[in-house]
Scaffold this active site. Structure first.
Site, PDB file in Angstrom:
ATOM      1  N   ASP A  68       0.842  -1.198   0.000  1.00 37.29           N
ATOM      2  CA  ASP A  68       0.000   0.000   0.000  1.00 37.29           C
ATOM      3  C   ASP A  68       0.875   1.245   0.000  1.00 37.29           C
ATOM      4  OD1 ASP A  68      -1.976   1.891   0.351  1.00 37.29           O
ATOM      5  OD2 ASP A  68      -2.230   1.485   2.495  1.00 37.29           O
ATOM      6  N   ASP A 107      -4.363   3.844   2.456  1.00 41.59           N
ATOM      7  CA  ASP A 107      -5.792   3.530   2.620  1.00 41.59           C
ATOM      8  C   ASP A 107      -6.016   2.098   3.128  1.00 41.59           C
ATOM      9  OD1 ASP A 107      -5.266   1.981   0.394  1.00 41.59           O
ATOM     10  OD2 ASP A 107      -6.925   2.759  -0.812  1.00 41.59           O
ATOM     11  N   ASP A 124      -1.941  -1.319  -3.795  1.00 42.61           N
ATOM     12  CA  ASP A 124      -2.343  -0.585  -4.997  1.00 42.61           C
ATOM     13  C   ASP A 124      -1.308  -0.780  -6.109  1.00 42.61           C
ATOM     14  OD1 ASP A 124      -0.264   1.173  -4.076  1.00 42.61           O
ATOM     15  OD2 ASP A 124      -1.754   2.141  -2.787  1.00 42.61           O
ATOM     16  N   ASP A 150      -6.225 -10.650 -15.430  1.00 45.96           N
ATOM     17  CA  ASP A 150      -7.354 -11.535 -15.154  1.00 45.96           C
ATOM     18  C   ASP A 150      -8.504 -11.156 -16.082  1.00 45.96           C
ATOM     19  OD1 ASP A 150      -8.843 -13.446 -13.470  1.00 45.96           O
ATOM     20  OD2 ASP A 150      -7.350 -12.903 -11.956  1.00 45.96           O
ATOM     21  N   ASP A 189     -10.725 -16.423 -15.817  1.00 49.12           N
ATOM     22  CA  ASP A 189     -11.517 -16.866 -14.675  1.00 49.12           C
ATOM     23  C   ASP A 189     -12.614 -17.850 -15.111  1.00 49.12           C
ATOM     24  OD1 ASP A 189     -11.970 -16.326 -11.798  1.00 49.12           O
ATOM     25  OD2 ASP A 189     -13.929 -15.635 -12.464  1.00 49.12           O
ATOM     26  N   GLU A 231      -8.725 -20.977 -16.085  1.00 42.72           N
ATOM     27  CA  GLU A 231      -9.112 -21.589 -14.805  1.00 42.72           C
ATOM     28  C   GLU A 231     -10.264 -22.537 -15.110  1.00 42.72           C
ATOM     29  OE1 GLU A 231     -10.324 -20.318 -10.265  1.00 42.72           O
ATOM     30  OE2 GLU A 231     -11.457 -19.571 -11.960  1.00 42.72           O
ATOM     31  N   HIS A 261      -4.964 -17.178  -4.548  1.00 41.58           N
ATOM     32  CA  HIS A 261      -5.786 -16.320  -3.680  1.00 41.58           C
ATOM     33  C   HIS A 261      -7.072 -17.010  -3.209  1.00 41.58           C
ATOM     34  CE1 HIS A 261      -7.504 -16.103  -7.612  1.00 41.58           C
ATOM     35  NE2 HIS A 261      -8.565 -15.507  -7.137  1.00 41.58           N
ATOM     36  N   ASP A 262      -7.383 -18.182  -3.767  1.00 40.51           N
ATOM     37  CA  ASP A 262      -8.580 -18.921  -3.342  1.00 40.51           C
ATOM     38  C   ASP A 262      -8.233 -20.121  -2.461  1.00 40.51           C
ATOM     39  OD1 ASP A 262     -10.247 -17.332  -4.946  1.00 40.51           O
ATOM     40  OD2 ASP A 262     -10.086 -18.692  -6.658  1.00 40.51           O
TER      41      ASP A 262
HETATM   42  O1  TEU Z   1     -12.641 -18.867  -8.658  1.00 37.72           O
HETATM   43  C1  TEU Z   1     -13.480 -19.914  -9.052  1.00 37.72           C
HETATM   44  C2  TEU Z   1     -13.444 -20.984  -8.048  1.00 37.72           C
HETATM   45  O2  TEU Z   1     -13.862 -20.804  -6.936  1.00 37.72           O
HETATM   46  C3  TEU Z   1     -12.919 -22.273  -8.444  1.00 37.72           C
HETATM   47  O3  TEU Z   1     -12.079 -22.241  -9.509  1.00 37.72           O
HETATM   48  C4  TEU Z   1     -12.321 -23.081  -7.323  1.00 37.72           C
HETATM   49  O4  TEU Z   1     -11.079 -22.551  -6.935  1.00 37.72           O
HETATM   50  C5  TEU Z   1     -12.157 -24.494  -7.824  1.00 37.72           C
HETATM   51  O5  TEU Z   1     -13.405 -24.978  -8.202  1.00 37.72           O
HETATM   52  C6  TEU Z   1     -11.556 -25.422  -6.792  1.00 37.72           C
HETATM   53  O6  TEU Z   1     -12.450 -25.801  -5.831  1.00 37.72           O
HETATM   54  C7  TEU Z   1     -12.555 -17.729  -9.417  1.00 37.72           C
HETATM   55  C8  TEU Z   1     -11.700 -16.701  -8.715  1.00 37.72           C
HETATM   56  O7  TEU Z   1     -10.396 -17.182  -8.611  1.00 37.72           O
HETATM   57  C9  TEU Z   1     -12.339 -16.365  -7.401  1.00 37.72           C
HETATM   58  O8  TEU Z   1     -11.546 -15.523  -6.622  1.00 37.72           O
HETATM   59  C10 TEU Z   1     -13.676 -15.732  -7.701  1.00 37.72           C
HETATM   60  O9  TEU Z   1     -14.373 -15.503  -6.507  1.00 37.72           O
HETATM   61  C11 TEU Z   1     -14.529 -16.614  -8.604  1.00 37.72           C
HETATM   62  O10 TEU Z   1     -13.817 -17.149  -9.706  1.00 37.72           O
HETATM   63  C12 TEU Z   1     -15.674 -15.821  -9.184  1.00 37.72           C
HETATM   64  O11 TEU Z   1     -15.214 -14.923 -10.139  1.00 37.72           O
END
Ligand code: TEU
Length: 539
Positions: A21, A25, A29, A98, A199, A250, A314-315
């Site tokens: 950052d 904030d 960024d 993305d 995505d 993805e 990040h997920d």
């Molecule tokens: O994630 C989609 C998602 O949740 C899946 O690919 C999951 O990781 C997979 O089925 C394994 O269990 C993407 C983004 O990375 C996420 O941050 C967003 O919230 C989501 O799409 C919606 O755009």
């Protein structure tokens, strides 16, 4: 296989809101990414994947886009983004963006128009359905809510959302939608970006007729439906094929057999993919299953398409916490997992902080969490009357916030991430685990990753070599070779808190062989691997 720049690349994922950052904030960024480009370059990676930076109400951290062609104020301005691209390129770093086109935000002007009336020209840009027998059109579940259908009272129809209620799905059957997306893609490509991370790209085509699912909770019916390959081939022909860029899709719920349809080199769709067999089948580490997944994907794609390697993003909870050891052997474990991801076939992805062995978190209260997926699930479960503390404990290990805590730069307040109030609580272990510490320690995870990446530049066996597992059936040791021409590398990994012995066929004798890299200073016994020991031999 044909050699290309992206096959040889290592990608570093920047989750900018948690990176650095510069304006106080509490959110990272784009200016912060620019400030840290030299750090990223120093690691040796080739490509940066930037999570969504577009204008958004930000309910799903930028994956709910309200304007594809402008930059979210929290992230910065278009001018800042352009400078980031320029500065990255000046350092020889590529930038991929993305691309989120399965859905938009419900605040996107397209959706506002679409929901304004049934005869609006954009009505058909989203998926609207009449009620069936006075209720929802079918029993499908969304990723984040109990149903994919949301009732719109003023126009008397349901719209579909595969994720949150505020993320309506676009109707890809509509040609105007597809053309609008293609023109948006050209807008960014013409600015000089180097590709897209796409995505949930396999969700674009929906099941024809929207039939009820036999197992509504198993949401795999949302993806890989007839029509998806036509869309991707059209996107490739009309847009991607006109640029020298890379794409990584993805693609949840995909088998190697279906995966090839997306990335087969003769198919002209995508370059490479993220599949989720590891994440979905292995809540915890399972060496036998992991080897099996590697084997089937290798056989499925070998010579025909390109895979990716990752264990967190990040997920998904940080890899040392979810799959390795984030206590006593944290550094050894981080190095072992890194060795594995960088020596298995496919492109390695590093999620920010992985290179210093950052760990997951357990916050005491649901109020400390921000993740919409977790919060919705918590609501849903507690409303059934379940004990709140039990639900929290169940959701903590895989909460997406495990990976979203701010980057730990140094031991100063807020880990040096911000001068303000961080948008998400910093992991309290930042005083020990941080970049400054790592850069001062020649034995750190950081320098080990740097070495792995530089080896990839030097030895193409790491990229193009054939793969063979020599440890089938062993629950702790993973031993495999990569070979290209005359060169054979043997990778030995002991994914265990105990020492374990390796037994190798005579053809793979390691005595007197060159140790290319290892994560222990001293090898105690040639055939006994210490806890989380990793070695790479050149045979
Ligand atoms: O994630 C989609 C998602 O949740 C899946 O690919 C999951 O990781 C997979 O089925 C394994 O269990 C993407 C983004 O990375 C996420 O941050 C967003 O919230 C989501 O799409 C919606 O755009």
């Amino acid at each position: 296989m044909k050699r290309t720049w992206w096959k040889e690349a290592v990608v570093y994922q920047v989750y900018w809101r948690s990176f650095f950052d510069t304006d106080g904030d509490g959110f990272g960024d784009l200016e912060g990414v620019i400030a840290k480009l030299d750090y990223i370059k120093n690691l040796g990676v080739d490509v940066i994947w930037l999570n969504p930076i577009y204008e958004s109400p930000d309910l799903d951290n930028g994956y709910d886009i309200s304007d594809y062609q402008s930059v979210m104020k929290k992230a910065g301005a278009m001018e800042t983004w352009e400078r980031l691209l320029k500065e990255a390129h000046e350092r020889g770093l590529k930038l991929i963006m993305d691309l989120v086109v399965n859905h938009t935000s419900d605040q996107h002007s397209w959706f506002l128009e679409s929901r304004s009336s049934k005869d609006n020209p954009k009505r058909d840009w989203y998926i609207w359905k009449d009620a069936v027998d006075g209720g929802k059109p079918n029993n499908w579940r969304s990723y984040f809510t109990p149903s994919v259908w949301e009732w719109d009272e003023p126009t008397g129809q349901y719209y579909m959302h595969s994720f949150a209620v505020q993320q309506p799905d676009l109707n890809w059957e509509n040609e105007e939608v597809r053309e609008a997306i293609y023109s948006m893609m050209r807008f960014w490509l013409d600015k000089g970006i180097d590709g897209f991370r796409m995505d949930v790209i396999n969700l674009l085509a929906k099941q024809k007729g929207f039939p009820d699912a036999e197992q509504p909770d198993k949401i795999d019916y949302l993806g890989n439906n007839p029509g998806i390959h036509e869309y991707l081939q059209e996107m490739n022909e009309k847009v991607l094929s006109h640029y020298d860029v890379m794409t990584v899709g993805e693609i949840p719920f995909v088998t190697p057999e279906d995966g090839l349809k997306y990335v087969g080199e003769d198919r002209n769709e995508l370059n490479t993919l993220f599949h989720f067999q590891v994440a979905d089948d292995m809540p915890d580490w399972d060496m036998l299953r992991y080897k099996e997944i590697q084997q089937t994907w290798y056989e499925g794609l070998h010579g025909k398409g390109w895979n990716s390697q990752f264990l967190n993003n990040h997920d998904h909870t940080r890899q040392v916490t979810r799959y390795g050891n984030d206590g006593e052997y944290r550094c050894e474990s981080a190095k072992l997992l890194g060795t594995m991801l960088h020596t298995l076939p496919g492109m390695p992805y590093i999620f920010q902080g992985e290179e210093i062995g950052m760990t997951g978190v357990r916050f005491p209260s649901i109020d400390d969490y921000q993740d919409i997926a977790m919060k919705n699930k918590y609501e849903e479960e507690t409303q059934k009357g379940r004990e709140a503390s039990e639900v929290l404990a169940e959701l903590q290990p895989l909460s997406r916030d495990n990976s979203r805590t701010p980057m730990q730069w140094d031991a100063s307040a807020n880990a040096g991430f911000t001068d303000g109030q961080p948008w998400m609580t910093v992991n309290p272990n930042y005083t020990d685990i941080n970049v400054e510490e790592a850069l001062n320690d020649p034995k750190s995870v950081f320098y080990f990753y740097q070495k792995l990446i530089s080896l990839r530049k030097e030895y193409d066996v790491m990229v193009y070599g054939d793969y063979q597992d020599h440890s089938e059936g062993d629950p702790h040791i993973y031993a495999y070779t990569r070979s290209l021409g005359e060169v054979t590398w043997l990778i030995l990994l002991n994914h265990s808190n105990e020492a374990n012995t390796v037994s190798l066929p005579d053809t793979l004798s390691i005595s007197g062989k060159e140790l290319v890299l290892g994560n222990y200073q001293d090898i105690q016994d040639l055939h006994t691997l210490q806890p989380h020991e990793a070695r790479i031999y050149q045979l």
